[in-house]
Enzyme design. Structure first.
Site, PDB file in Angstrom:
ATOM      1  N   GLU A 194      11.992  -1.404   3.988  1.00  0.00           N
ATOM      2  CA  GLU A 194      11.615  -0.002   4.143  1.00  0.00           C
ATOM      3  C   GLU A 194      12.702   0.907   3.551  1.00  0.00           C
ATOM      4  OE1 GLU A 194       8.997   1.511   5.345  1.00  0.00           O
ATOM      5  OE2 GLU A 194       7.874  -0.057   6.407  1.00  0.00           O
TER       6      GLU A 194
ATOM      7  N   GLU B 205       0.002  -1.162   5.606  1.00  0.00           N
ATOM      8  CA  GLU B 205       1.042  -0.777   6.574  1.00  0.00           C
ATOM      9  C   GLU B 205       0.926   0.687   6.967  1.00  0.00           C
ATOM     10  OE1 GLU B 205       4.958   0.858   7.866  1.00  0.00           O
ATOM     11  OE2 GLU B 205       3.775   1.396   6.095  1.00  0.00           O
ATOM     12  N   GLU B 206       0.373   1.502   6.059  1.00  0.00           N
ATOM     13  CA  GLU B 206       0.378   2.944   6.256  1.00  0.00           C
ATOM     14  C   GLU B 206      -0.756   3.452   7.142  1.00  0.00           C
ATOM     15  OE1 GLU B 206       2.760   4.711   5.476  1.00  0.00           O
ATOM     16  OE2 GLU B 206       3.745   3.991   3.659  1.00  0.00           O
TER      17      GLU B 206
ATOM     18  N   ASP C 131       0.811  -1.210   0.000  1.00  0.00           N
ATOM     19  CA  ASP C 131       0.000   0.000   0.000  1.00  0.00           C
ATOM     20  C   ASP C 131       0.848   1.265   0.000  1.00  0.00           C
ATOM     21  OD1 ASP C 131       0.786  -0.631   2.693  1.00  0.00           O
ATOM     22  OD2 ASP C 131      -0.698   0.805   3.433  1.00  0.00           O
TER      23      ASP C 131
ATOM     24  N   ASP D 272       8.686   4.756  -0.681  1.00  0.00           N
ATOM     25  CA  ASP D 272       8.026   4.053   0.426  1.00  0.00           C
ATOM     26  C   ASP D 272       6.811   3.289  -0.083  1.00  0.00           C
ATOM     27  OD1 ASP D 272       7.206   3.248   2.936  1.00  0.00           O
ATOM     28  OD2 ASP D 272       6.459   5.203   3.540  1.00  0.00           O
TER      29      ASP D 272
END
Length: 357
Positions: A158, A129-130, A75, A99
């Site tokens: 990351e 994840e965000e 995502d 990212d």
């Protein structure tokens, strides 16, 4: 749609990064990209593939003595006039380039092109994840299929600009409340102004001296900041309530309980409510795969200033670190981009580490 992740694209981590960036996948809208990744992985004979929601997992089962994890999230944050990708010289621009679709591309490239890694490898391509932890793909897998997370070492892909960022800080959100007595603002001496009382809270934050600590050669700097403030009733009323939201980033040598105790000490005399807390992760550099990975990178690690999913693995006793080509300072930025040379260098590093001797 026709799957853009063709064999030619999968063979080149740069082309693969761009193809992933050009599949829109803002958090909670990862189905299209997960479908493409799943279709690719189910066609790879040396992998066992499973899907949970919009998280796709694949693993080798070669009987190696150790297992490592490569994990990247699918995502992105919301688009900001930076979709689809564009190229300018050595730079690729677009939402997710840094990212972290360039890092996620590493995992997918290696999953497809490296059938006989020196360790058994589990690959995660995970959702959400965000945003809040309850949606996080690794969190959901931990609840439903914890055995998939078992490993001796993990690398979260990351953005780190091509160096190892070890462990991560813990993070805590809290609300510090001040109270007063309402009154008409024309006769304010009959009341007590809660917003004025917040000045002491802000003074303590302004004069707060952030602790620095070195763990396994990695430096971590703590920070405590007001990030939101609210109060007031009307334009002619002395307010009786004010809330200051505080974000505290703490070094991984503090437990969540120790961090909370320190926060309450800082704001002694005020009402404090902790609304969210996540532990940090120690550097995790002593595991044999970690040492070999550091040798492949060829540069000293630094401490991760921020929270990442390495903490999920650390909580299970699995050492983990962060490594990816993107610049973390460009994450979530409208001008987000990644250097092509960094993608190629990082892919070569991971191949040196994982390829059989």
């Amino acid at each position: 749609m026709e799957n853009p992740l063709t064999p030619e694209v999968l063979a080149d981590p740069v082309q693969l990064t761009r193809a992933l960036v050009d599949i829109e996948s803002v958090s909670l809208n990862e189905k299209a990209i997960a479908d493409c990744v799943e279709e690719v992985l189910r066609g790879v004979p040396h992998l066992s593939t499973h899907r949970h929601g919009n998280t796709v997992m694949a693993r080798t089962d070669l009987g190696r003595s150790q297992r490592v994890v490569l994990a990247g999230h699918l995502d992105t944050v919301p688009l900001n006039n930076n979709f689809p990708s564009t190229m300018r010289g050595d730079l690729m621009y677009g939402c997710g380039t840094s990212d972290m679709k360039s890092g996620t591309a590493y995992a997918l490239h290696l999953a497809v092109t490296l059938p006989d890694p020196r360790y058994d490898v589990t690959y995660f391509f995970y959702e959400a994840e965000e945003i809040e932890s309850r949606y996080n793909g690794l969190n959901l897998v931990a609840q439903a299929y914890p055995e998939w997370l078992e490993a001796d070492f993990a690398v979260l892909l990351e953005p780190t600009y091509g160096i190892v960022e070890a462990g991560c800080q813990g993070t805590m959100r809290s609300v510090v409340t001040t109270t007063g007595v309402r009154a008409h603002s024309a006769r304010s001496w009959h009341g007590v102004n809660a917003i004025h009382a917040a000045g002491e809270v802000l003074r303590r934050l302004q004069t707060y001296e952030a602790r620095r600590v070195t763990i396994d050669g990695c430096d971590y700097r703590e920070g405590m900041n007001a990030v939101r403030i609210g109060g007031g009733v009307a334009g002619n009323v002395v307010p009786d309530h004010c809330e200051i939201e505080v974000n505290y980033r703490f070094a991984p040598d503090r437990s969540p309980a120790e961090a909370e105790a320190h926060l309450r000490e800082v704001f002694a005399g005020f009402e404090v409510k902790v609304t969210d807390i996540a532990p940090g992760a120690a550097p995790g550099l002593e595991a044999a795969p970690a040492k070999e990975f550091l040798a492949a990178v060829g540069a000293a690690p630094i401490g991760k200033l921020g929270w990442t999913d390495v903490a999920r693995f650390a909580a299970m006793g699995i050492p983990a670190l962060n490594f990816g080509p993107g610049d973390p300072n460009l994450a979530h930025h409208p001008d987000e981009h990644v250097e092509i040379s960094k993608i190629r260098d990082g892919a070569a590093t991971l191949h040196r580490w994982l390829a059989p001797a």
